[in-house]
Design an enzyme around this catalytic site. Structure first.
Site, mmCIF file in Angstrom:
data_model
loop_
_atom_site.group_PDB
_atom_site.id
_atom_site.type_symbol
_atom_site.label_atom_id
_atom_site.label_comp_id
_atom_site.label_asym_id
_atom_site.label_seq_id
_atom_site.Cartn_x
_atom_site.Cartn_y
_atom_site.Cartn_z
ATOM 1 N N HIS A 109 40.471 24.144 56.319
ATOM 2 C CA HIS A 109 39.333 23.475 56.944
ATOM 3 C C HIS A 109 38.180 24.418 57.283
ATOM 4 O O HIS A 109 37.324 24.072 58.097
ATOM 5 C CB HIS A 109 39.767 22.698 58.194
ATOM 6 C CG HIS A 109 40.143 21.287 57.888
ATOM 7 N ND1 HIS A 109 39.337 20.217 58.165
ATOM 8 C CD2 HIS A 109 41.228 20.783 57.270
ATOM 9 C CE1 HIS A 109 39.909 19.099 57.757
ATOM 10 N NE2 HIS A 109 41.072 19.420 57.213
ATOM 11 N N ASP A 170 39.391 18.233 68.437
ATOM 12 C CA ASP A 170 39.237 16.787 68.195
ATOM 13 C C ASP A 170 40.081 16.322 67.012
ATOM 14 O O ASP A 170 40.459 15.160 66.933
ATOM 15 C CB ASP A 170 37.768 16.450 67.931
ATOM 16 C CG ASP A 170 36.934 16.475 69.203
ATOM 17 O OD1 ASP A 170 37.475 16.113 70.266
ATOM 18 O OD2 ASP A 170 35.753 16.852 69.146
ATOM 19 N N GLU A 281 33.258 14.272 76.666
ATOM 20 C CA GLU A 281 32.428 14.665 75.531
ATOM 21 C C GLU A 281 31.216 13.753 75.466
ATOM 22 O O GLU A 281 31.229 12.648 76.018
ATOM 23 C CB GLU A 281 33.190 14.583 74.198
ATOM 24 C CG GLU A 281 34.139 15.727 73.962
ATOM 25 C CD GLU A 281 34.605 15.821 72.515
ATOM 26 O OE1 GLU A 281 35.481 16.649 72.254
ATOM 27 O OE2 GLU A 281 34.089 15.076 71.652
#
Length: 530
Positions: A109, A170, A281
């Site tokens: 990633h 997340d 958030e």
């Protein structure tokens, strides 16, 4: 007999020099080609529990960013930590005459080829076999895990004991080694700090091939170097992660603001009070039409009737996303706490959206979106993400310029913006953050549409990113990049600032040949010719 003219001599000298340079460069090229051609034979001789793959290396030349592709010479599929250590020690012993480098690849990633190694070795960390996850459920609970383990698997295993890690990202389908090499942050970071603040112990393979166990008390310099160290000092092969009692359920809440100042004041209030939400958030919604109808289908909230009257078209809105964790027998108390906290906020009252989900459903929420995007072929596209830390004192200037002038079209992906407390970060780690007690993460998580030349195309998004960075520089905001992306050592020196000299000293101590993480483009392995 007369002498030849000077011009003739100059011309001959130039031809002679050119011929020498061509011969020299040819020899260098031959040497490099011979060096790379001999790589498979030298690696095949290494005794391993796992194996090298020299043919199917294309997957290791890609990452989530989908912008850079660097083919490695080989991919190591280790079955043991010894495989990793033996391979790196072999390269270390080859010395500076070898151009071989090593990159650890977790779930791939990275955004700009950081987990790639051109003509080097990529280690597939998910192949690493070690002891099974070991959960210790005592007074100070923790779990011992492999560096190649996914956080989603850690969640499921620790929940069997009624426990879970304190701090998350997340997206949970990332490896432990990958997130700990950066920081690992989410809406819990204001309370518990990043993931690197919630680690007891590490096992690390250094750039010399040494296997070292480290913690705050044992080999502490290596411990703090590796945390947030961008893979420069060692490969994390095992980690001890702090755990806490896990809740059953989550009250998931979203509210909207039309004024950034009010939005920021409320966020900063929530991260400063003792009794507050467990997750805070925010994100920015630019020129989004049909917003509430879209939320009703994706968020499945309890939708107040008056919310349908709210008109969002053409406005820049700011969403505050909150979560309160609770056990099933604490539902009434949780509802009272939520009501009290919401009464302290100044959001648009008709935009309160609430949902109740399990703890796993909440933490793994992004994976649901991933599955949908994959089904439409929209996951494996370029992701020119930009992640910034902005000091609290400059966040209003940043918002005015970026959301008022630079970004005026609907963003092709979420824009996160939320504050965290510096007191929860350890300055001894390698991660660089602003020098203020409160700073904001601002993350532009954009996806580019392949072949598009419009506002959703790669070039347009990259141009916007460049404008944002140039503004931060000229306005002297004191910004620091998270998941930093630089191409020159001068830029890296500026990024690290006062930490640069320590960073260089640590590199010299733990990876002096610059074998590790070449994709970060911080240090370059020197190749000597003899």
């Amino acid at each position: 007999m007369g002498y030849p003219p000077a011009s003739f001599l100059r011309r001959n000298n130039i031809l002679l020099i050119r011929g020498f340079m061509i011969l020299f460069l040819s020899c260098v090229t031959i040497r490099i080609n011979l060096s790379f051609s001999s790589i498979p034979s030298t690696l095949r001789a290494i005794p391993l529990d796992g194996h090298f793959n020299f043919d199917e290396v294309h997957l290791a030349a890609r990452d989530f960013g989908n912008r850079y592709q660097f083919l490695p010479a080989a991919v190591l599929h280790p079955k043991s930590v010894s495989d990793i250590a033996t391979t790196i020690k072999h390269i270390w012993q080859m010395g500076p005459h070898s151009g071989l480098t090593v990159a650890a690849r977790g779930h791939g990633h990275s955004l700009q080829g950081q987990s790639q190694a051109h003509q080097g070795i990529v280690i597939n960390m998910e192949s690493l076999h070690g002891p099974d996850m070991q959960v210790s459920a005592g007074n100070s609970p923790y779990v011992d895990v492999s560096g190649g383990e996914l956080w989603i698997n850690i969640l499921h295993e620790s929940l069997k004991y009624g426990l879970a890690p304190k701090s998350w990202t997340d997206y949970l389908h990332l490896t432990v080694g990958g997130t700990l090499s950066n920081a690992g942050i989410s809406g819990q970071a204001f309370r518990h700090g990043p993931q690197i603040s919630n680690v007891h112990l590490l096992e690390v393979v250094t750039g010399k091939g040494e296997v070292v166990t480290c913690s705050e008390k044992q080999n502490s310099d290596l411990f703090h170097s590796v945390l947030g160290g961008l893979g420069q000092f060692g490969i994390i092969t095992r980690a001890r992660i702090l755990l806490e009692p896990a809740p059953d359920m989550v009250k998931w809440i979203r509210v909207l603001y039309s004024d950034f100042t009010t939005f920021a004041i409320d966020q900063e209030h929530l991260i400063s009070v003792e009794k507050t939400f467990d997750y805070v958030e925010g994100f920015v919604i630019i020129n989004r039409t049909g917003l509430l109808n879209n939320w009703r289908s994706s968020f499945n909230p309890q939708d107040p009737v008056q919310a349908r009257q709210f008109k969002s078209d053409g406005k820049t809105l700011f969403c505050l996303e909150l979560a309160k964790y609770f056990h099933l027998d604490e539902t009434e108390v949780a509802n009272q706490e939520i009501e009290n906290l919401l009464s302290q906020l100044s959001y648009i009252k008709s935009t309160l959206f609430q949902s109740e989900v399990t703890y796993v459903e909440f933490l793994d929420r992004v994976h649901v979106s991933e599955v949908k995007l994959r089904s439409k072929g929209l996951w494996e596209v370029p992701h020119p993400w930009l992640n910034l830390f902005i000091p609290k004192s400059k966040i209003h200037n940043f918002a005015d310029e970026v959301f008022g002038n630079i970004l005026t079209e609907t963003s092709n992906g979420p824009i996160l913006i939320y504050p965290v407390n510096k007191s929860k970060w350890d300055n001894r780690t390698s991660t660089v953050i602003p020098e203020e007690d409160i700073f904001y993460l601002v993350a532009f998580l954009t996806s580019a549409v392949p072949s598009s030349t419009g506002t959703d195309g790669l070039e347009h998004i990259l141009t916007q990113n460049k404008r944002i960075l140039e503004y931060c520089e000229t306005a002297h905001l004191g910004m620091k990049q998270y998941l930093p992306q630089y191409s020159t050592q001068e830029e890296w020196r500026a990024h690290f600032g006062p930490k640069w000299e320590v960073f260089v000293q640590r590199k010299s101590a733990y990876d002096p040949l610059a074998v590790l993480a070449p994709g970060q483009r911080i240090f370059q392995k020197a190749i000597m010719f003899s």
